[in-house]
Design a protein around this motif. Sequence first.
Motif, mmCIF file in Angstrom:
data_model
loop_
_atom_site.group_PDB
_atom_site.id
_atom_site.type_symbol
_atom_site.label_atom_id
_atom_site.label_comp_id
_atom_site.label_asym_id
_atom_site.label_seq_id
_atom_site.Cartn_x
_atom_site.Cartn_y
_atom_site.Cartn_z
ATOM 1 N N SER A 114 0.832 -1.198 0.000
ATOM 2 C CA SER A 114 0.000 0.000 0.000
ATOM 3 C C SER A 114 0.873 1.258 0.000
ATOM 4 O O SER A 114 1.818 1.350 0.781
ATOM 5 C CB SER A 114 -0.914 0.034 1.227
ATOM 6 N N PRO A 115 0.550 2.254 -0.842
ATOM 7 C CA PRO A 115 1.285 3.520 -0.805
ATOM 8 C C PRO A 115 0.933 4.372 0.403
ATOM 9 O O PRO A 115 1.643 5.327 0.714
ATOM 10 C CB PRO A 115 0.874 4.212 -2.105
ATOM 11 N N GLY A 116 -0.172 4.045 1.083
ATOM 12 C CA GLY A 116 -0.477 4.654 2.362
ATOM 13 C C GLY A 116 -0.669 6.159 2.320
ATOM 14 O O GLY A 116 -0.094 6.886 3.138
ATOM 15 N N ALA A 117 -1.499 6.656 1.408
ATOM 16 C CA ALA A 117 -1.753 8.095 1.367
ATOM 17 C C ALA A 117 -2.469 8.551 2.640
ATOM 18 O O ALA A 117 -2.050 9.510 3.290
ATOM 19 C CB ALA A 117 -2.583 8.446 0.132
ATOM 20 N N ASP A 118 -3.555 7.866 2.988
ATOM 21 C CA ASP A 118 -4.238 8.201 4.237
ATOM 22 C C ASP A 118 -3.491 7.617 5.421
ATOM 23 O O ASP A 118 -3.276 8.291 6.425
ATOM 24 C CB ASP A 118 -5.679 7.688 4.187
ATOM 25 N N ASP A 119 -3.061 6.368 5.289
ATOM 26 C CA ASP A 119 -2.377 5.646 6.362
ATOM 27 C C ASP A 119 -0.907 5.414 6.005
ATOM 28 O O ASP A 119 -0.560 4.363 5.497
ATOM 29 C CB ASP A 119 -3.094 4.312 6.609
ATOM 30 N N ASN A 120 0.021 6.384 6.261
ATOM 31 C CA ASN A 120 -0.273 7.521 7.093
ATOM 32 C C ASN A 120 0.465 8.747 6.579
ATOM 33 O O ASN A 120 0.946 9.579 7.343
ATOM 34 C CB ASN A 120 0.113 7.238 8.554
ATOM 35 N N ALA A 121 0.577 8.861 5.238
ATOM 36 C CA ALA A 121 1.164 10.090 4.692
ATOM 37 C C ALA A 121 0.367 11.305 5.116
ATOM 38 O O ALA A 121 0.924 12.388 5.306
ATOM 39 C CB ALA A 121 1.241 10.000 3.170
ATOM 40 N N LEU A 177 -1.385 11.620 15.105
ATOM 41 C CA LEU A 177 -2.140 11.807 13.863
ATOM 42 C C LEU A 177 -2.153 10.494 13.104
ATOM 43 O O LEU A 177 -1.113 10.027 12.636
ATOM 44 C CB LEU A 177 -1.514 12.921 13.037
ATOM 45 N N GLU A 178 -3.314 9.899 12.974
ATOM 46 C CA GLU A 178 -3.443 8.561 12.390
ATOM 47 C C GLU A 178 -4.559 8.550 11.349
ATOM 48 O O GLU A 178 -5.742 8.636 11.681
ATOM 49 C CB GLU A 178 -3.750 7.541 13.484
ATOM 50 N N SER A 179 -4.179 8.486 10.070
ATOM 51 C CA SER A 179 -5.166 8.367 8.978
ATOM 52 C C SER A 179 -6.201 9.478 9.077
ATOM 53 O O SER A 179 -7.381 9.243 9.342
ATOM 54 C CB SER A 179 -5.839 6.988 9.028
#
Length: 334
Positions: A114-121, A177-179
């Motif tokens: 997963s590129p993790g835009a929301d989680d957690n960029a 700050l998480e997602s």
Amino acid sequence: MAEDVGPADPARLRHDVEVLAAGPRSRRHAPEAMILAEEYVAGELAGAGWQVHREPFTTRWTVGCTDRHGNRALPLKVRVHPRLTGANLRAELPGAAPGPTVVIGAHLDTVYGSPGADDNASGVAVVLEVARLLAPRPERPAVTLMVFDHEEVGLVGARAAARTPTRSRPVAGMVCLESVGYFADAPGTQRLPKGAGLAFGPAVAQVQQAGHRGDFTLVVHRRSSQRAAELWRAAAARADPALPAVLLRDPRPDGPLGAAIGLAVPALGHLGRSDHAAFWNRRIPALMLTGTANFRNAHYHRASDVPETLDYGRLATVATATARLGAAGDAFPG
């Protein structure tokens, strides 16, 4: 309440997320991408005027979890990691006010694939924007920014950080700050875990009255961090765009007993699914800001968790409110 802080810039937040979420990043399964992401974060923090410290750590025979996506029962998620090496980033402002510090942090790593835009960029982007908003203030607040490693395998980086005192001062409290970047306005887009109505009646009632819309930020806190939660909600309500917040109080005590209760009561265990829990377990007041991850976002832990799915206007409000909380100076009065 530090109304002169902000507002945050949605375009800067989007750029940060796009850089960080170019692909999966992890010491374990995407080490080169993790190094590039870490270098980007350190560069942005330093460019904003913060002193950045890289803090490597090694753990052995650490009880954690898997970082591969799947709907597994809790016992099947548990892993014992023979050896993990990683590094947290810690940033402090030169000339900051004396006294205890408030840690504002987010994790940098992603699950496999997963590129993790929301989680957690999204969370890391808020940390970077908070750095930009706080640095120009003539009275620099006692804030420490942290970016954690190995969250996805069991909060390993945060556990290392919570065990280690800051360089010059105690920790008054922690904001995780998480997602925080995914929102959904349609009725029925916000789901709730089983047993939530019994355990968290006021928060559940607020979600139900709003038609189960995923248009809010959940602020998870304990008694020790209730004031910080209320201050954050007030700051988000006054920002532009205004953002509703649902406050959810975890009834457990800080310390190891609270962690043990979470293992026995799954509904409570959901409230410790990010780096703030490592600070709770060390009896440090903490709160988590979140868009509730898999209870709202169908892209959670998937290859489709990409920058185009996030709402950068509302993410900017998350950053503005967090910066104002950090600048308040008395969010965690102790």
